[in-house]
Design a protein around this motif. Structure first.
Motif, PDB file in Angstrom:
ATOM      1  N   UNK A   1       0.828  -1.201   0.000  1.00 60.56           N
ATOM      2  CA  UNK A   1       0.000   0.000   0.000  1.00 60.56           C
ATOM      3  C   UNK A   1       0.869   1.261   0.000  1.00 60.56           C
ATOM      4  N   UNK A   2       0.627   2.153  -0.953  1.00 61.84           N
ATOM      5  CA  UNK A   2       1.383   3.389  -1.041  1.00 61.84           C
ATOM      6  C   UNK A   2       2.673   3.273  -1.836  1.00 61.84           C
ATOM      7  N   UNK A   3       2.934   2.104  -2.402  1.00 62.59           N
ATOM      8  CA  UNK A   3       4.175   1.897  -3.149  1.00 62.59           C
ATOM      9  C   UNK A   3       3.910   1.641  -4.639  1.00 62.59           C
ATOM     10  N   UNK A   4       2.710   1.914  -5.075  1.00 58.78           N
ATOM     11  CA  UNK A   4       2.318   1.552  -6.436  1.00 58.78           C
ATOM     12  C   UNK A   4       2.960   2.424  -7.515  1.00 58.78           C
ATOM     13  N   UNK A   5       3.471   3.584  -7.140  1.00 60.09           N
ATOM     14  CA  UNK A   5       3.938   4.521  -8.162  1.00 60.09           C
ATOM     15  C   UNK A   5       5.451   4.747  -8.129  1.00 60.09           C
ATOM     16  N   UNK A   6       6.183   3.785  -7.614  1.00 56.70           N
ATOM     17  CA  UNK A   6       7.648   3.883  -7.599  1.00 56.70           C
ATOM     18  C   UNK A   6       8.169   3.758  -9.028  1.00 56.70           C
ATOM     19  N   UNK A   7       9.037   4.679  -9.423  1.00 54.23           N
ATOM     20  CA  UNK A   7       9.607   4.627 -10.769  1.00 54.23           C
ATOM     21  C   UNK A   7      10.399   3.329 -10.948  1.00 54.23           C
ATOM     22  N   UNK A   8      10.051   2.561 -11.964  1.00 48.01           N
ATOM     23  CA  UNK A   8      10.704   1.288 -12.195  1.00 48.01           C
ATOM     24  C   UNK A   8      10.014   0.139 -11.501  1.00 48.01           C
ATOM     25  N   UNK A   9       9.029   0.437 -10.650  1.00 43.22           N
ATOM     26  CA  UNK A   9       8.321  -0.611  -9.913  1.00 43.22           C
ATOM     27  C   UNK A   9       9.046  -0.985  -8.633  1.00 43.22           C
ATOM     28  N   UNK A  10       8.384  -1.760  -7.800  1.00 49.54           N
ATOM     29  CA  UNK A  10       8.979  -2.148  -6.518  1.00 49.54           C
ATOM     30  C   UNK A  10      10.178  -3.057  -6.723  1.00 49.54           C
ATOM     31  N   UNK A  11      10.108  -3.937  -7.725  1.00 54.10           N
ATOM     32  CA  UNK A  11      11.221  -4.843  -7.994  1.00 54.10           C
ATOM     33  C   UNK A  11      12.245  -4.121  -8.873  1.00 54.10           C
ATOM     34  N   UNK A  12      12.919  -3.171  -8.250  1.00 52.93           N
ATOM     35  CA  UNK A  12      13.905  -2.362  -8.957  1.00 52.93           C
ATOM     36  C   UNK A  12      14.851  -1.748  -7.935  1.00 52.93           C
ATOM     37  N   UNK A  13      15.918  -1.163  -8.422  1.00 54.44           N
ATOM     38  CA  UNK A  13      16.855  -0.477  -7.524  1.00 54.44           C
ATOM     39  C   UNK A  13      16.142   0.636  -6.771  1.00 54.44           C
ATOM     40  N   UNK A  14      15.308   1.401  -7.475  1.00 55.42           N
ATOM     41  CA  UNK A  14      14.539   2.461  -6.831  1.00 55.42           C
ATOM     42  C   UNK A  14      13.582   1.898  -5.793  1.00 55.42           C
ATOM     43  N   UNK A  15      12.945   0.777  -6.149  1.00 57.24           N
ATOM     44  CA  UNK A  15      12.004   0.170  -5.222  1.00 57.24           C
ATOM     45  C   UNK A  15      12.670  -0.297  -3.941  1.00 57.24           C
ATOM     46  N   UNK A  16      13.848  -0.891  -4.071  1.00 54.88           N
ATOM     47  CA  UNK A  16      14.590  -1.346  -2.895  1.00 54.88           C
ATOM     48  C   UNK A  16      14.998  -0.168  -2.026  1.00 54.88           C
ATOM     49  N   UNK A  17      15.495   0.895  -2.659  1.00 55.66           N
ATOM     50  CA  UNK A  17      15.935   2.067  -1.894  1.00 55.66           C
ATOM     51  C   UNK A  17      14.764   2.759  -1.208  1.00 55.66           C
ATOM     52  N   UNK A  18      13.633   2.820  -1.888  1.00 60.43           N
ATOM     53  CA  UNK A  18      12.438   3.388  -1.274  1.00 60.43           C
ATOM     54  C   UNK A  18      12.063   2.579  -0.032  1.00 60.43           C
ATOM     55  N   UNK A  19      12.123   1.255  -0.162  1.00 57.00           N
ATOM     56  CA  UNK A  19      11.731   0.377   0.940  1.00 57.00           C
ATOM     57  C   UNK A  19      12.655   0.526   2.140  1.00 57.00           C
ATOM     58  N   UNK A  20      13.965   0.492   1.925  1.00 57.44           N
ATOM     59  CA  UNK A  20      14.881   0.549   3.068  1.00 57.44           C
ATOM     60  C   UNK A  20      14.797   1.900   3.780  1.00 57.44           C
TER      61      UNK A  20
END
Length: 340
Positions: free
Chosen positions: A87-106
């Motif tokens: 929830x709230x992670x649907x619009x990460x550039x490149x998607x969650x399974x990406x370098x950006x997605x990992x950095x957003x998560x951590x």
């Protein structure tokens, strides 16, 4: 408390799985009580705590961060990155399974955990479509930046572990392992030993079934995860009773509890660290006390040989867990989150 090494991390021989303080296993304790219990485990020698961003959709990380903040410098903290958008992670550039997605998560996990780093950060799953070597590179960047000290994978295959470890050495593989869930015994667990990787066993008592405290008549309500896991179906609980009887027989001989025998069996392999849930003082004392229950080579060999003769009925799969989302939506609406 005895300690064990997960490659470069020294942790208590038994860790604390914190998910159950926020979700999955029936009524949860009050926040104040959950915090007290997490700190009580530390007072009894536990220094290894496990959470994940997906547990209660961020709320478990928030709770764990609040509970452990006063003892943050005395513990090993692990959390997990979900490759699928929450929830709230649907619009990460490149998607969650990406370098950006990992950095957003951590970055967001660190905020919730009230810390500037975690000792161990897992990929909660490694999707088949993922480039595991590329993923390992992303985690390596986080290690070099000091946001994490080590990384791991959960429920990964032998091939995925080998490929990832060659890029950024893996500290731990976390997967289900117990007398009722032995699917990793012939490949991943031996590979971890070979490569110097620790193996963290979640659900080491098969979700409590090996404790002997559950019966086929047990009733589960609300969004209790046991409503969707086939191992808890009444007919499977009954069919698996010979395994529980075997554990209880050994517990009587060793003058300990069935839960402690179950943990001692998992811990017989010295690179394995179990992380059971513990939501009462009695369970904390019992589970952490299992570190002092030792099975001799002969006892372990005979017990394992007897287990080999018994069939396990039911299991715990990601497909079953996915059914919980539909159940929560039915119970709580489109958010799938209970109103507090």
């Amino acid at each position: 408390m005895k300690t064990r090494r997960l490659r470069n991390l020294e942790v208590s021989a038994i860790g604390m799985g914190c998910m159950g303080f926020s979700t999955a296993y029936g009524k949860i304790p009050e926040e104040k009580e959950s915090i007290r219990l997490m700190r009580e485990a530390h007072d009894r020698g536990c220094n290894f705590y496990d959470t994940a961003e997906i547990y209660a959709t961020y709320r478990n990380e928030e709770l764990v961060g609040k509970a452990l903040k006063p003892i943050r410098n005395e513990i090993i903290l692990s959390t997990k990155y979900s490759p699928s958008a929450l929830m709230g992670q649907e619009h990460i550039e490149g998607g969650k399974l990406s370098r950006n997605g990992l950095r957003f998560a951590i970055e967001n996990s660190l905020k919730r955990l009230q810390t500037d780093h975690v000792e161990l950060y897992y990929a909660h799953r490694v999707p088949k479509e993922a480039d595991v070597e590329e993923m390992a590179g992303w985690f390596g960047e986080l290690i070099r930046e000091g946001k994490i000290l080590a990384w791991g994978v959960s429920e990964a295959t032998v091939g995925q572990v080998r490929k990832a470890n060659a890029i950024t050495p893996i500290t731990a593989v976390q997967s289900e392992y117990s007398m009722m869930a032995r699917q990793w015994e012939n490949d991943v667990i031996p590979l971890c030993r070979e490569l110097g990787i620790g193996f963290v066993a979640y659900s080491p008592m098969a979700g409590g079934l090996l404790s002997g405290k559950y019966t086929a008549q047990q009733h589960y309500e609300g969004d209790d995860i046991r409503r969707v896991i086939s191992r808890y179906k009444p007919e499977n609980v009954t069919a698996n009773q010979p395994i529980v009887d075997l554990v209880m027989r050994y517990a009587k001989e060793k003058q300990c509890t069935p839960a402690q025998i179950s943990l001692a069996w998992v811990m017989k392999q010295e690179h394995i660290v179990p992380i059971p849930g513990m939501r009462s003082d009695a369970r904390i004392a019992e589970n952490l006390g299992a570190a002092d229950v030792l099975l001799t080579d002969e006892e372990y060999g005979i017990l394992t040989a007897e287990l080999n003769k018994l069939k396990v009925y039911g299991n715990r799969t990601d497909k079953q867990i996915a059914e919980l989302g539909a159940l929560r939506t039915k119970l709580y609406g489109s958010s799938g989150v209970p109103k507090l």
